[in-house]
Design an enzyme around this catalytic site. Structure first.
Site, PDB file in Angstrom:
ATOM      1  N   LEU A   1     -15.674 -15.009   5.955  1.00  0.00           N
ATOM      2  CA  LEU A   1     -16.355 -16.226   5.513  1.00  0.00           C
ATOM      3  C   LEU A   1     -15.385 -17.389   5.495  1.00  0.00           C
ATOM      4  O   LEU A   1     -14.255 -17.264   5.003  1.00  0.00           O
ATOM      5  CB  LEU A   1     -16.922 -16.013   4.100  1.00  0.00           C
ATOM      6  CG  LEU A   1     -17.613 -17.197   3.428  1.00  0.00           C
ATOM      7  CD1 LEU A   1     -19.032 -17.339   3.959  1.00  0.00           C
ATOM      8  CD2 LEU A   1     -17.632 -17.011   1.908  1.00  0.00           C
ATOM      9  N   CYS A   2     -15.811 -18.536   6.035  1.00  0.00           N
ATOM     10  CA  CYS A   2     -15.030 -19.772   5.909  1.00  0.00           C
ATOM     11  C   CYS A   2     -16.003 -20.911   5.608  1.00  0.00           C
ATOM     12  O   CYS A   2     -17.091 -20.677   5.063  1.00  0.00           O
ATOM     13  CB  CYS A   2     -14.193 -20.030   7.154  1.00  0.00           C
ATOM     14  SG  CYS A   2     -15.158 -20.427   8.638  1.00  0.00           S
TER      15      CYS A   2
END
Length: 307
Positions: free
Chosen positions: A264-265
């Site tokens: 996740l970013c």
């Protein structure tokens, strides 16, 4: 170079405390030179546990280890306190089975792998070999299953695999990774070249939308790894995630290789690079969260601020 007694004592202690020690540039998870990367790849394919020392993080050790064993280059492999050698020696010993014996492991399988070469690929290879001036076609597949063809004279210890009239030479580690590969010739907008389909490689990184991530989290069947910098995580926390940073990288890399991981970013771009890195480490269920925390905030949990 005269070795300071205190530094000699430090190195003695490292070798006494660990049966196998690799002095290298970088770490096992992030080598910082090609020779160190190659040696780590060999050792990682044979061993689950050995000690490594990043000489770039310790200038005294970097120079001292060269004087300690009278060996001028890095990496250096020690087994039971004895200097084995550098990258070329380790590679050669791995290829002929001597390293396996030294480490107390069964000798490697040197049977040639079954490979398939399509007609188009065979024609291209023959054309390329026409001007090889006696050099042989070699194939190398590294620990991340990245393949490279090159021309070089045969040394005699290579494993030889043949298909469709083409002979390919490879070392013993590549031979294990090459079993069942299909070599083809492809034409694309990016150009033309050889392409390898490898059934032994970890599956490709998969895209995962935020609805799918939510469902998997509710079933407690996935580990989320947040690759954002600390400032971004503070702006929009994702409580269910583990953080990927220098302190956690080794621990996360040691997770079971069949553990599903979702990266996740902010928008799903930089997380893909991290996902590819973990795929290269051998993880077989790797996902990239498309749209990142921004999509999660818009579609799943509007209480998380957008930024």
């Amino acid at each position: 170079m005269n070795l300071d007694p205190a530094l000699r004592s430090r190195i003695d202690s490292l070798l006494q405390q660990n049966r196998i020690v690799l002095f290298m540039k970088g770490t096992r998870d992030a080598p910082r030179c090609g020779f160190s990367a190659g040696t780590v790849g060999i050792l990682n394919s044979l061993l689950d546990d050995y000690a490594s020392v990043d000489v770039l993080a310790d200038p005294d050790i970097r120079e001292g280890i060269k004087a300690y064993g009278n060996w001028p280059t890095i990496p250096q492999l020690y087994v039971e306190g004895e200097l084995i050698g550098g990258a070329d020696i380790v590679a050669g010993m791995a290829n002929n089975g001597e390293l396996h014996v030294l480490l107390g492991l069964p000798k490697p399988d040197r049977s040639p792998p079954d490979i398939t070469i399509t007609d188009a690929a065979a024609d291209a290879m023959r054309a390329g070999l026409a001007d090889s001036r006696g050099a042989s076609l070699h194939l190398s597949i590294d620990a991340r299953f990245q393949a490279q063809f090159y021309l070089r004279e045969a040394e005699g210890s290579e494993i030889r695999a043949s298909a469709n009239g083409i002979e390919i030479l490879m070392d013993v580690t590549t031979a294990q990774r090459a079993r069942g590969i299909v070599i083809d010739w492809v034409d694309s907008m990016q150009g033309s070249g050889l392409s390898i389909t490898n059934p032994n490689a970890p599956p490709a990184v998969q895209s995962l939308d935020v609805q799918g991530l939510k469902a998997r989290l509710e079933r407690n069947e996935i580990t989320v790894i947040d690759v954002r910098p600390a400032h971004d995580r503070a702006l929009a926390p994702f409580a269910a995630a583990q953080v990927l940073d220098e302190d956690s990288a080794a621990r996360l890399s040691a997770l079971p290789k069949d553990q599903p991981l979702a990266f996740l970013c902010h928008h799903g771009n930089s997380s893909r690079g991290a996902a590819e890195h973990f795929r290269g480490l051998g993880f077989r269920q790797v996902f990239n969260v498309e749209g990142g925390i921004d999509a999660w905030s818009r579609q799943i949990d509007t209480s998380i601020p957008r930024y």
